[in-house]
Design a protein around this motif. Structure first.
Motif, PDB file in Angstrom:
ATOM      1  N   LYS A   1      -8.841  -2.246  10.696  1.00  0.00           N
ATOM      2  CA  LYS A   1      -9.780  -1.853   9.654  1.00  0.00           C
ATOM      3  C   LYS A   1      -9.167  -2.265   8.319  1.00  0.00           C
ATOM      4  O   LYS A   1      -7.953  -2.232   8.161  1.00  0.00           O
ATOM      5  CB  LYS A   1     -10.012  -0.334   9.647  1.00  0.00           C
ATOM      6  CG  LYS A   1     -10.601   0.204  10.913  1.00  0.00           C
ATOM      7  CD  LYS A   1     -12.048  -0.151  11.024  1.00  0.00           C
ATOM      8  CE  LYS A   1     -12.637   0.478  12.266  1.00  0.00           C
ATOM      9  NZ  LYS A   1     -13.982   0.065  12.520  1.00  0.00           N
ATOM     10  N   LYS A   2      -9.998  -2.625   7.371  1.00  0.00           N
ATOM     11  CA  LYS A   2      -9.494  -3.007   6.056  1.00  0.00           C
ATOM     12  C   LYS A   2      -8.700  -1.838   5.483  1.00  0.00           C
ATOM     13  O   LYS A   2      -9.205  -0.718   5.396  1.00  0.00           O
ATOM     14  CB  LYS A   2     -10.662  -3.353   5.129  1.00  0.00           C
ATOM     15  CG  LYS A   2     -10.201  -3.803   3.765  1.00  0.00           C
ATOM     16  CD  LYS A   2     -11.385  -4.162   2.890  1.00  0.00           C
ATOM     17  CE  LYS A   2     -10.865  -4.554   1.516  1.00  0.00           C
ATOM     18  NZ  LYS A   2     -11.962  -4.902   0.620  1.00  0.00           N
ATOM     19  N   PRO A   3      -7.444  -2.079   5.091  1.00  0.00           N
ATOM     20  CA  PRO A   3      -6.626  -0.984   4.564  1.00  0.00           C
ATOM     21  C   PRO A   3      -7.133  -0.497   3.207  1.00  0.00           C
ATOM     22  O   PRO A   3      -7.630  -1.271   2.406  1.00  0.00           O
ATOM     23  CB  PRO A   3      -5.233  -1.592   4.439  1.00  0.00           C
ATOM     24  CG  PRO A   3      -5.424  -3.062   4.465  1.00  0.00           C
ATOM     25  CD  PRO A   3      -6.718  -3.338   5.153  1.00  0.00           C
ATOM     26  N   GLU A   4      -7.014   0.795   2.998  1.00  0.00           N
ATOM     27  CA  GLU A   4      -7.392   1.398   1.721  1.00  0.00           C
ATOM     28  C   GLU A   4      -6.121   1.763   0.959  1.00  0.00           C
ATOM     29  O   GLU A   4      -5.073   2.004   1.538  1.00  0.00           O
ATOM     30  CB  GLU A   4      -8.215   2.653   1.977  1.00  0.00           C
ATOM     31  CG  GLU A   4      -9.533   2.368   2.671  1.00  0.00           C
ATOM     32  CD  GLU A   4     -10.315   3.629   2.965  1.00  0.00           C
ATOM     33  OE1 GLU A   4      -9.931   4.720   2.485  1.00  0.00           O
ATOM     34  OE2 GLU A   4     -11.325   3.528   3.668  1.00  0.00           O
ATOM     35  N   MET A   5      -6.258   1.817  -0.346  1.00  0.00           N
ATOM     36  CA  MET A   5      -5.119   2.182  -1.180  1.00  0.00           C
ATOM     37  C   MET A   5      -5.014   3.710  -1.247  1.00  0.00           C
ATOM     38  O   MET A   5      -6.026   4.400  -1.269  1.00  0.00           O
ATOM     39  CB  MET A   5      -5.291   1.619  -2.585  1.00  0.00           C
ATOM     40  CG  MET A   5      -5.305   0.094  -2.641  1.00  0.00           C
ATOM     41  SD  MET A   5      -3.823  -0.680  -1.961  1.00  0.00           S
ATOM     42  CE  MET A   5      -2.666  -0.351  -3.275  1.00  0.00           C
ATOM     43  N   PRO A   6      -3.785   4.234  -1.279  1.00  0.00           N
ATOM     44  CA  PRO A   6      -3.609   5.674  -1.464  1.00  0.00           C
ATOM     45  C   PRO A   6      -3.994   6.060  -2.898  1.00  0.00           C
ATOM     46  O   PRO A   6      -4.156   5.181  -3.757  1.00  0.00           O
ATOM     47  CB  PRO A   6      -2.116   5.894  -1.217  1.00  0.00           C
ATOM     48  CG  PRO A   6      -1.491   4.560  -1.391  1.00  0.00           C
ATOM     49  CD  PRO A   6      -2.525   3.532  -1.092  1.00  0.00           C
ATOM     50  N   PRO A   7      -4.151   7.359  -3.177  1.00  0.00           N
ATOM     51  CA  PRO A   7      -4.535   7.774  -4.540  1.00  0.00           C
ATOM     52  C   PRO A   7      -3.599   7.246  -5.631  1.00  0.00           C
ATOM     53  O   PRO A   7      -4.059   6.873  -6.701  1.00  0.00           O
ATOM     54  CB  PRO A   7      -4.485   9.294  -4.461  1.00  0.00           C
ATOM     55  CG  PRO A   7      -4.756   9.603  -3.029  1.00  0.00           C
ATOM     56  CD  PRO A   7      -4.091   8.492  -2.266  1.00  0.00           C
ATOM     57  N   THR A   8      -2.292   7.247  -5.376  1.00  0.00           N
ATOM     58  CA  THR A   8      -1.351   6.661  -6.332  1.00  0.00           C
ATOM     59  C   THR A   8      -0.515   5.634  -5.591  1.00  0.00           C
ATOM     60  O   THR A   8      -0.194   5.815  -4.426  1.00  0.00           O
ATOM     61  CB  THR A   8      -0.429   7.733  -6.967  1.00  0.00           C
ATOM     62  OG1 THR A   8       0.377   8.332  -5.961  1.00  0.00           O
ATOM     63  CG2 THR A   8      -1.243   8.792  -7.682  1.00  0.00           C
ATOM     64  N   VAL A   9      -0.205   4.546  -6.249  1.00  0.00           N
ATOM     65  CA  VAL A   9       0.516   3.440  -5.601  1.00  0.00           C
ATOM     66  C   VAL A   9       1.835   3.202  -6.303  1.00  0.00           C
ATOM     67  O   VAL A   9       1.926   3.236  -7.527  1.00  0.00           O
ATOM     68  CB  VAL A   9      -0.325   2.140  -5.630  1.00  0.00           C
ATOM     69  CG1 VAL A   9       0.411   1.015  -4.951  1.00  0.00           C
ATOM     70  CG2 VAL A   9      -1.666   2.370  -4.964  1.00  0.00           C
ATOM     71  N   TYR A  10       2.874   2.951  -5.504  1.00  0.00           N
ATOM     72  CA  TYR A  10       4.212   2.702  -6.017  1.00  0.00           C
ATOM     73  C   TYR A  10       4.282   1.331  -6.616  1.00  0.00           C
ATOM     74  O   TYR A  10       3.781   0.382  -6.162  1.00  0.00           O
ATOM     75  CB  TYR A  10       5.226   2.856  -4.884  1.00  0.00           C
ATOM     76  CG  TYR A  10       6.650   2.596  -5.302  1.00  0.00           C
ATOM     77  CD1 TYR A  10       7.322   3.501  -6.083  1.00  0.00           C
ATOM     78  CD2 TYR A  10       7.306   1.457  -4.914  1.00  0.00           C
ATOM     79  CE1 TYR A  10       8.635   3.270  -6.475  1.00  0.00           C
ATOM     80  CE2 TYR A  10       8.602   1.213  -5.295  1.00  0.00           C
ATOM     81  CZ  TYR A  10       9.273   2.123  -6.064  1.00  0.00           C
ATOM     82  OH  TYR A  10      10.557   1.902  -6.454  1.00  0.00           O
TER      83      TYR A  10
ATOM     84  N   GLY B   1       0.787  -1.217   0.000  1.00  0.00           N
ATOM     85  CA  GLY B   1       0.000   0.000   0.000  1.00  0.00           C
ATOM     86  C   GLY B   1       0.822   1.272   0.000  1.00  0.00           C
ATOM     87  O   GLY B   1       0.330   2.340   0.356  1.00  0.00           O
ATOM     88  N   ARG B   2       2.064   1.168  -0.421  1.00  0.00           N
ATOM     89  CA  ARG B   2       2.974   2.322  -0.440  1.00  0.00           C
ATOM     90  C   ARG B   2       2.530   3.350  -1.470  1.00  0.00           C
ATOM     91  O   ARG B   2       2.320   3.033  -2.635  1.00  0.00           O
ATOM     92  CB  ARG B   2       4.373   1.834  -0.768  1.00  0.00           C
ATOM     93  CG  ARG B   2       5.427   2.908  -0.762  1.00  0.00           C
ATOM     94  CD  ARG B   2       6.753   2.290  -1.119  1.00  0.00           C
ATOM     95  NE  ARG B   2       7.831   3.242  -0.951  1.00  0.00           N
ATOM     96  CZ  ARG B   2       9.084   2.977  -1.272  1.00  0.00           C
ATOM     97  NH1 ARG B   2       9.410   1.790  -1.765  1.00  0.00           N
ATOM     98  NH2 ARG B   2      10.010   3.875  -1.089  1.00  0.00           N
ATOM     99  N   SER B   3       2.398   4.583  -1.028  1.00  0.00           N
ATOM    100  CA  SER B   3       2.013   5.666  -1.925  1.00  0.00           C
ATOM    101  C   SER B   3       3.170   6.019  -2.853  1.00  0.00           C
ATOM    102  O   SER B   3       4.329   6.041  -2.444  1.00  0.00           O
ATOM    103  CB  SER B   3       1.631   6.901  -1.114  1.00  0.00           C
ATOM    104  OG  SER B   3       1.474   8.013  -1.960  1.00  0.00           O
TER     105      SER B   3
END
Length: 94
Positions: free
Chosen positions: A85-94, A25-27
């Motif tokens: 909590k279920k993790p969400e993805m950042p707007p852009t993902v590495y 989930g790294r931005s």
């Protein structure tokens, strides 16, 4: 029969490893809205991602010992207070 099950298990494991991003989930920090923000680390609740610079992937940050990162609060909190909590993805993902 056992060898067939073992081979199937190996294929399933390989698929799961390939399907799950190693970046957790790294931005990618490609959007200005991400700069200065923190994001949940998908595999380790004692860590989080910090987006410092536009265009530079977020850096992994450790919470202090005995604490876990709670994205809803945007801070590290005691494990006793942590709720997954279920993790969400950042707007852009590495």
């Amino acid at each position: 029969m056992k060898s067939v099950v073992a081979v199937c298990a190996i294929f399933v494991a390989a698929f799961l490893v390939a399907a799950v991003s190693g970046d957790a989930g790294r931005s990618a920090c490609k959007d200005e809205s991400e700069v200065g923000q923190t994001f949940t680390h998908h595999f380790d609740a004692a860590k989080y991602w910090l987006c410092e610079t536009l265009g530079t992937p977020a850096k992994e940050v450790d919470c202090p010992s005995g604490l876990a990162y709670m994205h809803l609060l945007k801070e590290c909190i005691p494990w006793a207070s942590y709720v997954w909590k279920k993790p969400e993805m950042p707007p852009t993902v590495y």
